[in-house]
Design an enzyme around this catalytic site. Sequence first.
Site, PDB file in Angstrom:
ATOM      1  N   LEU A 138      24.449  53.506  94.308  1.00  6.68           N
ATOM      2  CA  LEU A 138      23.327  54.416  94.486  1.00  6.68           C
ATOM      3  C   LEU A 138      22.714  54.109  95.840  1.00  6.68           C
ATOM      4  O   LEU A 138      22.687  52.943  96.266  1.00  6.68           O
ATOM      5  CB  LEU A 138      22.274  54.221  93.385  1.00  6.68           C
ATOM      6  CG  LEU A 138      22.652  54.605  91.949  1.00  6.68           C
ATOM      7  CD1 LEU A 138      21.504  54.270  91.007  1.00  6.68           C
ATOM      8  CD2 LEU A 138      23.017  56.078  91.843  1.00  6.68           C
ATOM      9  N   ASP A 139      22.205  55.123  96.517  1.00  5.50           N
ATOM     10  CA  ASP A 139      21.538  54.893  97.794  1.00  5.50           C
ATOM     11  C   ASP A 139      20.341  53.970  97.601  1.00  5.50           C
ATOM     12  O   ASP A 139      19.779  53.877  96.502  1.00  5.50           O
ATOM     13  CB  ASP A 139      21.066  56.219  98.395  1.00  5.50           C
ATOM     14  CG  ASP A 139      22.217  57.148  98.745  1.00  5.50           C
ATOM     15  OD1 ASP A 139      23.336  56.642  98.943  1.00  5.50           O
ATOM     16  OD2 ASP A 139      21.992  58.370  98.808  1.00  5.50           O
ATOM     17  N   LYS A 140      19.932  53.334  98.671  1.00  2.65           N
ATOM     18  CA  LYS A 140      18.836  52.369  98.626  1.00  2.65           C
ATOM     19  C   LYS A 140      17.620  52.900  97.878  1.00  2.65           C
ATOM     20  O   LYS A 140      17.042  52.214  97.032  1.00  2.65           O
ATOM     21  CB  LYS A 140      18.442  51.978 100.060  1.00  2.65           C
ATOM     22  CG  LYS A 140      17.225  51.078 100.151  1.00  2.65           C
ATOM     23  CD  LYS A 140      16.853  50.806 101.605  1.00  2.65           C
ATOM     24  CE  LYS A 140      15.582  49.976 101.705  1.00  2.65           C
ATOM     25  NZ  LYS A 140      15.192  49.730 103.122  1.00  2.65           N
ATOM     26  N   THR A 142      17.431  55.660  95.926  1.00  2.00           N
ATOM     27  CA  THR A 142      17.706  56.395  94.701  1.00  2.00           C
ATOM     28  C   THR A 142      17.589  55.417  93.536  1.00  2.00           C
ATOM     29  O   THR A 142      18.100  54.304  93.609  1.00  2.00           O
ATOM     30  CB  THR A 142      19.109  57.019  94.726  1.00  2.00           C
ATOM     31  OG1 THR A 142      19.194  57.970  95.790  1.00  2.00           O
ATOM     32  CG2 THR A 142      19.430  57.719  93.412  1.00  2.00           C
ATOM     33  N   ARG A 237      22.436  64.784  97.937  1.00  2.00           N
ATOM     34  CA  ARG A 237      21.528  65.059  99.048  1.00  2.00           C
ATOM     35  C   ARG A 237      22.145  66.055 100.025  1.00  2.00           C
ATOM     36  O   ARG A 237      21.493  66.998 100.491  1.00  2.00           O
ATOM     37  CB  ARG A 237      21.168  63.747  99.744  1.00  2.00           C
ATOM     38  CG  ARG A 237      20.464  62.765  98.817  1.00  2.00           C
ATOM     39  CD  ARG A 237      20.458  61.355  99.372  1.00  2.00           C
ATOM     40  NE  ARG A 237      19.626  61.256 100.577  1.00  2.00           N
ATOM     41  CZ  ARG A 237      19.539  60.150 101.300  1.00  2.00           C
ATOM     42  NH1 ARG A 237      20.232  59.062 100.969  1.00  2.00           N
ATOM     43  NH2 ARG A 237      18.768  60.134 102.375  1.00  2.00           N
TER      44      ARG A 237
END
Length: 324
Positions: A138-140, A142, A237
């Site tokens: 997961l992105d930082k 998110t 995104r």
Amino acid sequence: MTQQINLKSEITATQTGLRLDRALAELFPDYSRTRIKEWILSGAVSIDGTTVDKPREKVFESQEIAIDATLEEEVHAEAQDIDLNIVYEDDHIIVINKQAGLVVHPGAGNADGTLMNALLHHHPEIEHVPRAGIVHRLDKDTTGLMVVAKTVEAQTHLVAALQARDIVREYEALVTGTMTAGGTVDEPIDRHETKRTQMAVVHGGRPSVTHYRVAEKFRAHTRLRLRLETGRTHQIRVHMAHIGHVLVGDPVYGGRPRPPKKASEEFFDTLKDFKRQALHAVRLELAHPFTCEIMTWHAPIPDDMVKLTKAMRKDLEENPVEYL
């Protein structure tokens, strides 16, 4: 430190009928079989211009092979006592509800303080599993559910399930603009041609599919439920930005505050103070790698997204819109 790898070669007569991973190991002996397999699984390998993500794919004489990958310097992570919200754990897997601000893997600018560091502290034996058992990222900023493997066998099973699209990952997001109906975005994604830290919809990129449905409509925003069919970097995104509905707060893809007319100062401040993409991995479903039992987890919407959603509802109550 990263290095862009661009390799090309041609399958020889003696390699005809071999598995793709074995043939590539012969063609490019400077790289390990494990790294080559990772490149194949990640979609970095193509045959005659078509992306192939199955190591067992058979190859034939005269086929053109191309590898376009990023070679990341191996990072040695130290165990660190970092709080983790563990929602499930047994001898084989850990399911985590990741908080905003936690980077998954050490890299440039994030040498420590990551999920990997935390996992090594929580379960030291996980150092024997590639990438400390991390199966997907997961992105930082998110939040939400991630599964981590505690053994090599579990990781192998989960990676295969992910590639086969047998793991269900459902997200909740707040996007700009009022959407009238759900749908599917089926557009290839690859690294942006000029902004190398960003991804973009790119002709010839890796196949990427995102399904979404409208959960709630506001005056100038929409709450969505989304399901990933593929798992590319920044996929939700990028896909939402591509169809003109950027995630609220997204600092990379343009989710700047966009309050509707007559919005209260309080609502504007709430939008302005939301500094991350409004994205949360709300549901995870998979077959347990050992028991094969279908297991499902749900992660509550984080407080900051709850606050933002309430502010949008209040704005709608104060300024009713007939078509809603």
